[in-house]
Design a protein around this motif. Structure first.
Motif, PDB file in Angstrom:
ATOM      1  N   LEU A 148      58.323  17.537  21.681  1.00 10.90           N
ATOM      2  CA  LEU A 148      58.099  18.186  22.969  1.00 10.90           C
ATOM      3  C   LEU A 148      59.366  18.909  23.422  1.00 10.90           C
ATOM      4  O   LEU A 148      59.313  20.036  23.922  1.00 10.90           O
ATOM      5  N   ARG A 149      60.507  18.271  23.230  1.00 11.47           N
ATOM      6  CA  ARG A 149      61.767  18.911  23.617  1.00 11.47           C
ATOM      7  C   ARG A 149      62.016  20.174  22.797  1.00 11.47           C
ATOM      8  O   ARG A 149      62.464  21.196  23.314  1.00 11.47           O
ATOM      9  N   SER A 150      61.707  20.084  21.506  1.00 14.06           N
ATOM     10  CA  SER A 150      61.908  21.236  20.636  1.00 14.06           C
ATOM     11  C   SER A 150      61.019  22.406  21.041  1.00 14.06           C
ATOM     12  O   SER A 150      61.377  23.566  20.831  1.00 14.06           O
ATOM     13  N   SER A 151      59.862  22.088  21.622  1.00 12.73           N
ATOM     14  CA  SER A 151      58.953  23.154  22.048  1.00 12.73           C
ATOM     15  C   SER A 151      59.349  23.757  23.389  1.00 12.73           C
ATOM     16  O   SER A 151      58.664  24.652  23.900  1.00 12.73           O
ATOM     17  N   GLY A 152      60.437  23.266  23.980  1.00 15.79           N
ATOM     18  CA  GLY A 152      60.924  23.823  25.235  1.00 15.79           C
ATOM     19  C   GLY A 152      60.679  22.955  26.445  1.00 15.79           C
ATOM     20  O   GLY A 152      61.090  23.303  27.562  1.00 15.79           O
ATOM     21  N   LEU A 153      60.029  21.800  26.281  1.00 11.72           N
ATOM     22  CA  LEU A 153      59.706  20.922  27.406  1.00 11.72           C
ATOM     23  C   LEU A 153      60.793  19.857  27.545  1.00 11.72           C
ATOM     24  O   LEU A 153      60.615  18.694  27.177  1.00 11.72           O
ATOM     25  N   ILE A 159      56.485  21.274  32.061  1.00  9.38           N
ATOM     26  CA  ILE A 159      55.123  21.094  31.548  1.00  9.38           C
ATOM     27  C   ILE A 159      54.159  21.946  32.358  1.00  9.38           C
ATOM     28  O   ILE A 159      54.130  21.884  33.599  1.00  9.38           O
ATOM     29  N   ASP A 160      53.357  22.748  31.696  1.00 10.43           N
ATOM     30  CA  ASP A 160      52.350  23.595  32.343  1.00 10.43           C
ATOM     31  C   ASP A 160      51.151  22.728  32.722  1.00 10.43           C
ATOM     32  O   ASP A 160      50.442  22.198  31.852  1.00 10.43           O
ATOM     33  N   GLY A 161      50.920  22.568  34.010  1.00  8.09           N
ATOM     34  CA  GLY A 161      49.846  21.694  34.466  1.00  8.09           C
ATOM     35  C   GLY A 161      48.468  22.138  34.038  1.00  8.09           C
ATOM     36  O   GLY A 161      47.528  21.325  33.975  1.00  8.09           O
ATOM     37  N   VAL A 229      54.819   3.045  29.117  1.00  8.24           N
ATOM     38  CA  VAL A 229      54.929   4.066  28.079  1.00  8.24           C
ATOM     39  C   VAL A 229      56.377   4.169  27.604  1.00  8.24           C
ATOM     40  O   VAL A 229      57.300   4.323  28.404  1.00  8.24           O
ATOM     41  N   ALA A 230      56.567   4.094  26.284  1.00 12.17           N
ATOM     42  CA  ALA A 230      57.905   4.207  25.709  1.00 12.17           C
ATOM     43  C   ALA A 230      58.259   5.654  25.392  1.00 12.17           C
ATOM     44  O   ALA A 230      59.383   6.097  25.644  1.00 12.17           O
ATOM     45  N   LEU A 231      57.309   6.404  24.833  1.00 17.67           N
ATOM     46  CA  LEU A 231      57.598   7.761  24.364  1.00 17.67           C
ATOM     47  C   LEU A 231      56.301   8.551  24.305  1.00 17.67           C
ATOM     48  O   LEU A 231      55.246   8.009  23.940  1.00 17.67           O
ATOM     49  N   VAL A 232      56.403   9.822  24.628  1.00 20.56           N
ATOM     50  CA  VAL A 232      55.269  10.751  24.508  1.00 20.56           C
ATOM     51  C   VAL A 232      55.750  11.943  23.699  1.00 20.56           C
ATOM     52  O   VAL A 232      56.789  12.536  24.011  1.00 20.56           O
ATOM     53  N   ASP A 233      54.992  12.313  22.676  1.00 22.42           N
ATOM     54  CA  ASP A 233      55.450  13.403  21.815  1.00 22.42           C
ATOM     55  C   ASP A 233      54.264  14.099  21.166  1.00 22.42           C
ATOM     56  O   ASP A 233      53.162  13.542  21.073  1.00 22.42           O
ATOM     57  N   LEU A 234      54.514  15.318  20.688  1.00 20.96           N
ATOM     58  CA  LEU A 234      53.515  16.042  19.917  1.00 20.96           C
ATOM     59  C   LEU A 234      53.362  15.376  18.545  1.00 20.96           C
ATOM     60  O   LEU A 234      54.341  14.889  17.979  1.00 20.96           O
ATOM     61  N   PRO A 235      52.165  15.336  17.982  1.00 23.56           N
ATOM     62  CA  PRO A 235      52.011  14.784  16.633  1.00 23.56           C
ATOM     63  C   PRO A 235      52.811  15.612  15.632  1.00 23.56           C
ATOM     64  O   PRO A 235      52.879  16.837  15.734  1.00 23.56           O
TER      65      PRO A 235
END
Length: 796
Positions: A148-153, A159-161, A229-235
């Motif tokens: 997610l960070r790499s994608s700019g978030l 984050i775009d709601g 929640v520990a972590l949220v990320d793109l697959p």
């Protein structure tokens, strides 16, 4: 000279606890002020989490982030009512308490605030409370994963709601509930927030809990607020390279014999495999994970990898006009038609299903030439769930899992700079830059990671190319595409390298050429569509890894009862750093031992299958497989040193290779549950050695082992201590017969976070004696080894 069977390495029967040093630090600040600060911070966290909506079925609990100034024993945290559930960079720990009253901790905090009791110098519980610099809530930005960070978030506000995201939600391994029940309760709560569940929760017995959900940005922001929640990320996405490179045609194949029925089986986890004349009777089964993926290779990557895994060096096969494969292949497809991992299964779940299926079908060696498509370099943080699942499966199923190091980024992210021709002046320096470090899952500790060497300079035999076409690397130098270590905790990664093709700069077109474009720059392998051509050429670490898997499979076939640890140890013992690499990476000292930069690039070097398979007249290998040792203990092994080895002129070498498979936890910066190490000792009796390394119950000082007794090995123990494959060499040029006919190898286990449920660590060790001037070394070692065995029996 005929090949010789490796000899047994004999172990003394007794074990002694190793000596351990304690630590302690006086508290030199005002206890009342420091205690009040920690109490206020704790109260704020409790109050903030109390405002969160309760999850039905889960009692109120607390997740706390603390920054420490020194280590605190986990038993101390447990006595204070906390469980350590994660360790982050910067000595930051995440703690869990099953209630918000925190009676035990607050009691200690109050005693600390009151200061030292009469007659004592420091306040009570200073080792605990005094170690805490700050206490805080785990914030939403803390939960944003690297993809997610790499994608700019980088922040929640980014984050775009309105946008819909598919994310993996990792939960803390905490709470009294059974893990699957906890996952289901939290998943149901997220459903209520508006998230759409994809598949079932993935839960492992070692504490990995993952949910995959589809959610709008507004819901994603709410998920990031949850303490559970520990972590949220793109697959993760697989890095498959490019489709449909130009092919090189070869015709008139000779008649082939199928592999024998007992040929070793290599499992290939990749994009599938296509039908090919040279894979008939070699690929004995293929399937998708999940089955709906099918088995065909739409991307072509898996077929190319399988060709190298089946035949090793295909250029050599063509020259010999022989295509009798010595191995069999089973393919597990894990990539869908869009070039992504399956959406319905979390990646660790998909890996577990694929590896379990391959192991159940008889695969002892598994190759996975897949990496994170986002090419996010490892930056000394915690391991990923993908890497930890591979490590856990390697340990559980006793498997040799081989992964590729990953390829350097291209385009605007290229480590050599913004212009193509910059590669000519920045190679090889850019190889060890932060942007070119290993990508997931190559950092995994219990697997073999493989980097790439250049097989040639890559130039074509075409005089019209002229000076505008320039090679970047020469044969046996690191490939310009390879990524480098170190791994977790500065572990030696990659462990090995092998040929993976190279790059060439084409000044006529101002572009960088690889094997997909010019066959001279790549490794020959099978064309996924054999109707176009039988062969093609490729460049990348994806094609170096199956060369090592091929060697590991033949080694496992030679030693059918060997553990995965022994296979790794023998590969490590046989590996050599190419002279050309030393000349390129340390040009001022090419004859010196490999430098840290060399280790970063190619680890221990290229495994030599011939040396791994057998000893010879002047080179002897001694083995001890399937060993176990209680944590915090030492074991001794006797190494025979015949008179000829000690007294014959010329350089002689003793090399040691130790492989072990500790438990791991990806939530901890201290990733390994246990470590191991070794020393080569001379001139002392076994009793003297054990006495040096055991604890003294009366508290008396432990004398240091004499410096003359400890052999200096390269690399040193500090360099290799965080690696699960450790290889080191003792070299002696002058004759020295002052230490008798046996050296001793002292092997240690070191408990890290492993709890009381883990009391022993398994391992394998191999030792090589080499002296080119001793042509009867094997015979003399064999005789002395029998004599040493009798001595050890009598001593016991």
């Amino acid at each position: 000279m005929p090949p010789r069977t490796h000899l047994p390495l004999h172990r003394l029967q007794q074990e002694k606890p190793r000596r351990k040093s304690g630590f302690g630090t006086a508290f030199d600040r005002d206890p009342a002020r420091h205690g009040a600060k920690i109490q206020n911070e704790l109260d704020r966290v409790v109050a903030a989490q109390a405002t969160k909506a309760a999850i039905p079925g889960i009692d109120p609990e607390l997740i706390l982030k603390v920054e420490l100034n020194r280590a605190v024993d986990e038993d101390e945290w447990r006595r204070a009512g906390f469980t350590v559930i994660a360790q982050n960079p910067g000595n930051v720990f995440v703690l869990f308490a099953d209630n918000r009253e925190l009676a035990a901790f607050r009691e200690r905090l109050e005693a600390f605030r009151l200061g030292p009791p009469e007659g004592q110098k420091g306040p009570p519980h200073a080792a605990l409370i005094g170690s805490i610099e700050s206490a805080a809530d785990v914030s939403p930005p803390d939960r944003i994963g690297p993809h997610l960070r790499s994608s700019g978030l980088q922040t929640v506000d980014a984050i775009d709601g309105r946008k819909v995201y598919v994310v993996d939600v990792e939960l803390w391994d905490a709470g009294p509930q059974e893990r699957m029940l906890r996952a289901q309760l939290i998943a149901a709560f997220l459903d209520g927030l508006g998230a759409e569940r994809i598949g079932e929760p993935f839960v492992t017995h070692h504490g990995l809990i993952l949910l995959r959900v589809r959610a709008r940005g507004t819901v994603l922001k709410s998920i990031l607020e949850r303490p559970e929640v520990a972590l949220v990320d793109l697959p993760p996405l697989p890095d498959l390279g490019e489709r449909d490179p130009p092919a090189l045609t070869v015709t008139d194949l000779p008649r082939r014999r199928p592999p024998p029925d007992n040929a070793p089986i290599i499992g290939i986890i990749d994009s599938g495999v296509n039908a090919h004349p040279l894979l008939d009777n070699v690929v004995i089964e293929s399937f998708g994970v999940p089955a709906e993926l099918g088995e065909a290779d739409e991307w072509g990557h898996g077929t190319k990898v399988s060709g190298i895994a089946a035949y090793g060096d295909l250029r050599e096969r063509i020259e010999q006009n022989s295509f009798d494969a010595p191995v069999r292949i089973i393919s597990a497809r894990v990539v869908n038609a869009q070039g992504c991992f399956d959406e319905t299964q979390k990646l660790p779940e998909q890996m577990r299903n694929a590896i379990t299926a391959l192991a159940d079908k008889g695969c002892r060696v598994i190759n996975m030439s897949l990496g994170d498509k986002e090419l996010i370099p490892y930056a000394d943080g915690r391991a990923s769930s993908w890497a930890s699942e591979l490590d856990t499966l390697a340990r559980e199923r006793d498997l040799v899992i081989v992964v590729s190091a990953g390829n350097a980024a291209s385009g605007t992210r290229a480590p050599w700079g913004n212009t193509h021709d910059a590669i000519l002046t920045t190679f090889p320096d850019y190889l060890t830059t932060a942007d070119n470090r290993l990508i997931d899952p190559a950092i995994a500790a219990n697997v073999i990671t493989v980097g790439a060497l250049a097989h040639a300079n890559g130039l074509r035999d075409d005089p019209d190319d002229g000076v505008q076409v320039q090679s970047i690397a020469s044969m046996n130098e690191p490939s310009p595409v390879t990524r480098t270590g170190p791994g977790i905790g500065k572990a030696i990664k990659p462990e090995f390298c092998d040929y993976g093709g190279t790059l060439v700069f084409n000044g006529h077109s101002n572009r960088i050429v690889k094997g997909d474009n010019w066959a001279s720059a790549g490794m020959l392998t099978l064309e996924p569509d054999y109707r176009r051509s039988l062969f093609t050429a490729v460049t990348g670490t994806s094609y170096a890894a199956p060369r090592v898997a091929y060697k590991a499979a033949l080694l496992a076939n030679r030693y059918p009862d060997a553990s995965a640890n022994l296979i790794r140890a023998l590969l490590g013992l046989s590996a050599e750093v190419p002279t050309e690499t030393l000349q390129r990476l340390q040009p001022t000292t090419p004859k010196a031992p490999p430098s840290a930069i060399v280790r970063q690039c190619i680890g221990y070097g290229v495994p030599d299958l011939t040396k791994a398979l057998a000893s010879d007249d002047h080179r002897v290998v001694l083995l001890a497989d399937r060993q176990e040792l209680n944590l915090d203990q030492v074991a001794l092994y006797a190494i025979p040193l015949p008179h000829d080895f000690r007294a014959t002129k010329g350089p002689r070498h003793i090399r040691v290779s130790l492989a072990f498979d500790p438990p791991v936890r990806h939530t901890r910066l201290e990733y390994l549950g246990a470590r191991m190490s070794f020393h080569l000792v001379r001139g002392l009796t076994p009793e003297q050695i054990l006495d040096f390394f055991q604890r003294r119950e009366d508290g008396s000082d432990i004398p240091e082992i004499p410096s003359t007794a400890k052999c200096s090995m390269e690399p040193g123990s500090k360099v290799r201590e965080t690696s699960t494959l450790q290889c080191a060499t003792f070299t002696q040029s002058k004759n020295n017969d002052n230490y008798g006919d046996a050296f001793y190898l002292a092997v240690f286990t070191h408990r890290r976070w492993a709890g009381d449920d883990i009391v022993r660590q398994r391992f394998s060790v191999a030792v090589e004696l080499r002296h080119d001037g001793c042509q009867e070394l094997y015979q003399r070692c064999s005789e002395l080894n029998i004599e040493l065995r009798q001595r050890l029996i009598q001593r016991a």
